[in-house]
Design an enzyme around this catalytic site. Structure first.
Site, mmCIF file in Angstrom:
data_model
loop_
_atom_site.group_PDB
_atom_site.id
_atom_site.type_symbol
_atom_site.label_atom_id
_atom_site.label_comp_id
_atom_site.label_asym_id
_atom_site.label_seq_id
_atom_site.Cartn_x
_atom_site.Cartn_y
_atom_site.Cartn_z
ATOM 1 N N ARG A 121 4.075 81.984 40.262
ATOM 2 C CA ARG A 121 5.056 81.578 39.244
ATOM 3 C C ARG A 121 4.869 82.290 37.899
ATOM 4 O O ARG A 121 5.412 81.850 36.889
ATOM 5 C CB ARG A 121 5.049 80.059 39.026
ATOM 6 C CG ARG A 121 5.466 79.265 40.254
ATOM 7 C CD ARG A 121 5.766 77.823 39.901
ATOM 8 N NE ARG A 121 6.240 77.106 41.056
ATOM 9 C CZ ARG A 121 5.471 76.366 41.848
ATOM 10 N NH1 ARG A 121 4.173 76.266 41.592
ATOM 11 N NH2 ARG A 121 5.978 75.741 42.874
ATOM 12 N N GLU A 184 19.515 107.244 27.909
ATOM 13 C CA GLU A 184 19.358 105.935 27.272
ATOM 14 C C GLU A 184 19.096 106.080 25.769
ATOM 15 O O GLU A 184 19.480 105.218 24.985
ATOM 16 C CB GLU A 184 18.230 105.146 27.939
ATOM 17 C CG GLU A 184 18.506 104.731 29.372
ATOM 18 C CD GLU A 184 19.447 103.531 29.499
ATOM 19 O OE1 GLU A 184 19.954 103.050 28.477
ATOM 20 O OE2 GLU A 184 19.678 103.081 30.640
ATOM 21 N N LYS A 226 16.533 98.497 20.455
ATOM 22 C CA LYS A 226 16.468 97.512 21.536
ATOM 23 C C LYS A 226 15.737 96.256 21.076
ATOM 24 O O LYS A 226 16.166 95.132 21.378
ATOM 25 C CB LYS A 226 15.781 98.095 22.767
ATOM 26 C CG LYS A 226 15.752 97.098 23.921
ATOM 27 C CD LYS A 226 15.455 97.738 25.248
ATOM 28 C CE LYS A 226 15.640 96.724 26.381
ATOM 29 N NZ LYS A 226 15.424 97.309 27.699
ATOM 30 N N GLU A 236 19.811 87.546 27.474
ATOM 31 C CA GLU A 236 21.104 88.185 27.698
ATOM 32 C C GLU A 236 22.242 87.168 27.844
ATOM 33 O O GLU A 236 23.046 87.210 28.769
ATOM 34 C CB GLU A 236 21.055 89.100 28.935
ATOM 35 C CG GLU A 236 22.164 90.156 28.918
ATOM 36 C CD GLU A 236 22.020 91.217 29.998
ATOM 37 O OE1 GLU A 236 22.951 91.363 30.787
ATOM 38 O OE2 GLU A 236 20.982 91.894 30.024
ATOM 39 N N ARG A 240 22.799 90.877 23.839
ATOM 40 C CA ARG A 240 21.929 91.775 24.604
ATOM 41 C C ARG A 240 22.724 92.573 25.637
ATOM 42 O O ARG A 240 22.311 93.658 26.057
ATOM 43 C CB ARG A 240 20.806 90.989 25.281
ATOM 44 C CG ARG A 240 19.819 91.913 26.002
ATOM 45 C CD ARG A 240 18.530 91.241 26.384
ATOM 46 N NE ARG A 240 17.665 92.170 27.096
ATOM 47 C CZ ARG A 240 16.405 91.935 27.426
ATOM 48 N NH1 ARG A 240 15.843 90.797 27.093
ATOM 49 N NH2 ARG A 240 15.696 92.834 28.073
ATOM 50 N N ASN A 244 23.994 97.229 27.793
ATOM 51 C CA ASN A 244 24.541 97.682 29.069
ATOM 52 C C ASN A 244 25.721 98.632 28.890
ATOM 53 O O ASN A 244 26.458 98.889 29.859
ATOM 54 C CB ASN A 244 24.990 96.476 29.910
ATOM 55 C CG ASN A 244 23.820 95.667 30.414
ATOM 56 O OD1 ASN A 244 22.783 96.210 30.769
ATOM 57 N ND2 ASN A 244 23.969 94.352 30.423
ATOM 58 N N HIS A 247 26.818 100.971 31.661
ATOM 59 C CA HIS A 247 26.103 100.601 32.872
ATOM 60 C C HIS A 247 27.006 99.999 33.955
ATOM 61 O O HIS A 247 26.652 100.043 35.133
ATOM 62 C CB HIS A 247 24.969 99.627 32.538
ATOM 63 C CG HIS A 247 23.789 100.282 31.899
ATOM 64 N ND1 HIS A 247 23.888 100.994 30.726
ATOM 65 C CD2 HIS A 247 22.475 100.332 32.265
ATOM 66 C CE1 HIS A 247 22.683 101.449 30.399
ATOM 67 N NE2 HIS A 247 21.822 101.066 31.312
ATOM 68 N N HIS A 251 26.222 101.942 36.982
ATOM 69 C CA HIS A 251 25.493 101.324 38.087
ATOM 70 C C HIS A 251 26.293 101.402 39.381
ATOM 71 O O HIS A 251 25.718 101.524 40.472
ATOM 72 C CB HIS A 251 25.180 99.858 37.768
ATOM 73 C CG HIS A 251 23.923 99.669 36.982
ATOM 74 N ND1 HIS A 251 23.565 98.462 36.424
ATOM 75 C CD2 HIS A 251 22.917 100.533 36.660
ATOM 76 C CE1 HIS A 251 22.411 98.592 35.794
ATOM 77 N NE2 HIS A 251 22.004 99.838 35.921
ATOM 78 N N HIS A 264 19.427 107.508 37.387
ATOM 79 C CA HIS A 264 19.967 106.449 36.536
ATOM 80 C C HIS A 264 20.681 107.037 35.323
ATOM 81 O O HIS A 264 21.809 106.676 35.007
ATOM 82 C CB HIS A 264 18.833 105.522 36.079
ATOM 83 C CG HIS A 264 19.285 104.442 35.159
ATOM 84 N ND1 HIS A 264 19.991 103.336 35.591
ATOM 85 C CD2 HIS A 264 19.151 104.291 33.811
ATOM 86 C CE1 HIS A 264 20.258 102.556 34.557
ATOM 87 N NE2 HIS A 264 19.765 103.115 33.471
#
Length: 365
Positions: A121, A184, A226, A236, A240, A244, A247, A251, A264
């Site tokens: 966890r 990025e 960032k 997010e 946040r 993206n 993206h 993506h 990427h």
């Protein structure tokens, strides 16, 4: 050497940036409480082969250490590799006071972070990124593995105890990896710093031999941008998502092509051009997109998606994007450079933009 402090609602940690930064690792591990009982180093096999002795020089000698090697690149972020890493941790006797150290690019960091987030966890994590791309992924606590139907669809938020960004690792990067990471950097400038973007477009005409000082300053600026966003929105739930930018479409390209076929950064750059075009059309963004496309072409990027892909295929992947709500695709767009917004976009608008980008070649306006 520079230190940037990241502070969220649940954690405070340093990002140490510079050549020989790995020398700080021993002290940082020493300061962790409770005392670290064992270390699991999860490392990219290619990075480990190149830098095994250098990596070992920074690791505490007195603490029991095990090493798990991952495939290079996106192949690391599979269910199989994740399961093997968890099994290895159990076999090696890691406990709740153990520490995972991620050493590699963004994919290795994502995998190792997800292992740390889910083992018993959650145990502690230190990111030791070795690529330009990882200046983005190593900071902020987003960790994940991929599903065949979507990138980063299985993951969590798990902030590291520290990020040690030793720039000595960057000297051995192949040009395609540098290009992927620098996409990025450009993204951070687009969403937050128009002056910085102007400077890059005026002064940077090749990624073949990036000046060390320019690269370090660029990485520092990107991390600071960032950090400022993550500190306001750790999970997010709001702004946040601005990180993206590019993206959603990017993506989709990356997933369609098969992870690793398009890097990427290559995918995200095409996604940013697509989003800039939509921003001009839907938000009246004032931006010389043709100049931008010619600039990124000079740096080795392409503005178009793979020629063999079909819009309907990419749309189905965009509908699985984490920003999608109720089958409505939401994009990060720009009202101005440095002023992002999130907007739902009709499928017809998305299709028209896709058609325009594909047909425009290098003359996107």
């Amino acid at each position: 050497m520079k230190t940037i402090t990241i502070q969220t609602d649940h954690s405070v940690y340093p990002v140490v940036l510079g050549e020989d930064a790995i020398e700080k690792l021993d002290d940082i591990v020493n300061q962790l409480t409770p005392v670290v009982t064992s270390i699991l180093l999860i490392a990219d096999e290619t990075v480990y082969k190149l830098h095994k002795n250098y990596i070992a020089s920074g690791l505490p000698e007195r603490i029991k250490r095990s090493t798990f090697l991952t495939p290079a690149g996106e192949k690391a972020k599979s269910f199989e590799v994740y399961q093997n890493a968890i099994g290895f941790a159990l076999e090696e006797g890691l406990d709740r006071h153990s520490l995972v150290i991620a050493c590699g690019g963004g994919a290795t960091g994502d995998l190792a972070g997800f292992v740390a987030a889910t083992f018993m966890r959650g145990i502690r994590l230190i990111q030791l990124p070795t690529t330009i791309l990882a200046h983005d992924s190593a900071v902020g606590g987003k960790v994940a593995i991929n599903h065949p139907l979507g990138k980063n669809m299985v993951g969590s938020f798990h902030q590291p105890a520290a990020v040690i960004y030793d720039m000595n690792f960057l000297h051995s990067l192949p040009i395609r990896e540098s290009r992927s990471g620098f996409a990025e950097v450009i993204k951070h400038a687009i969403i937050a710093d128009p002056k910085w973007l102007d400077e890059m477009m005026a002064d940077l005409d090749s990624l073949e031999s990036l000046d060390n000082e320019l690269l370090e300053n660029s990485l520092k600026k990107g991390i600071e941008i960032k950090a400022a966003i993550v500190e306001k929105d750790e999970k997010e739930l709001g702004i946040r998502a601005y990180l993206n930018f590019g993206h959603t479409y990017g993506h989709a390209i990356e997933t369609w092509a098969g992870y690793g076929k398009w890097s990427h950064g290559e995918s995200i750059m095409a996604g940013m051009v697509y989003s800039l075009y939509l921003s001009k059309k839907l938000k009246n963004l004032e931006f010389d997109l043709l100049r931008f496309v010619r600039w990124i072409n000079k740096l080795g990027y392409t503005a178009q998606p793979p020629a063999e892909s079909q819009f309907d295929e990419l749309l189905q992947l965009m509908l699985k994007d984490k920003k999608t709500v109720g089958k409505e695709v939401r994009f990060v767009l720009l009202e101005k450079i440095g002023k992002p917004v999130i907007q739902k976009i009709d499928t017809k608008e998305l299709a028209a933009a896709d058609k325009m980008i594909r047909s425009a070649k290098g003359e996107i306006k």
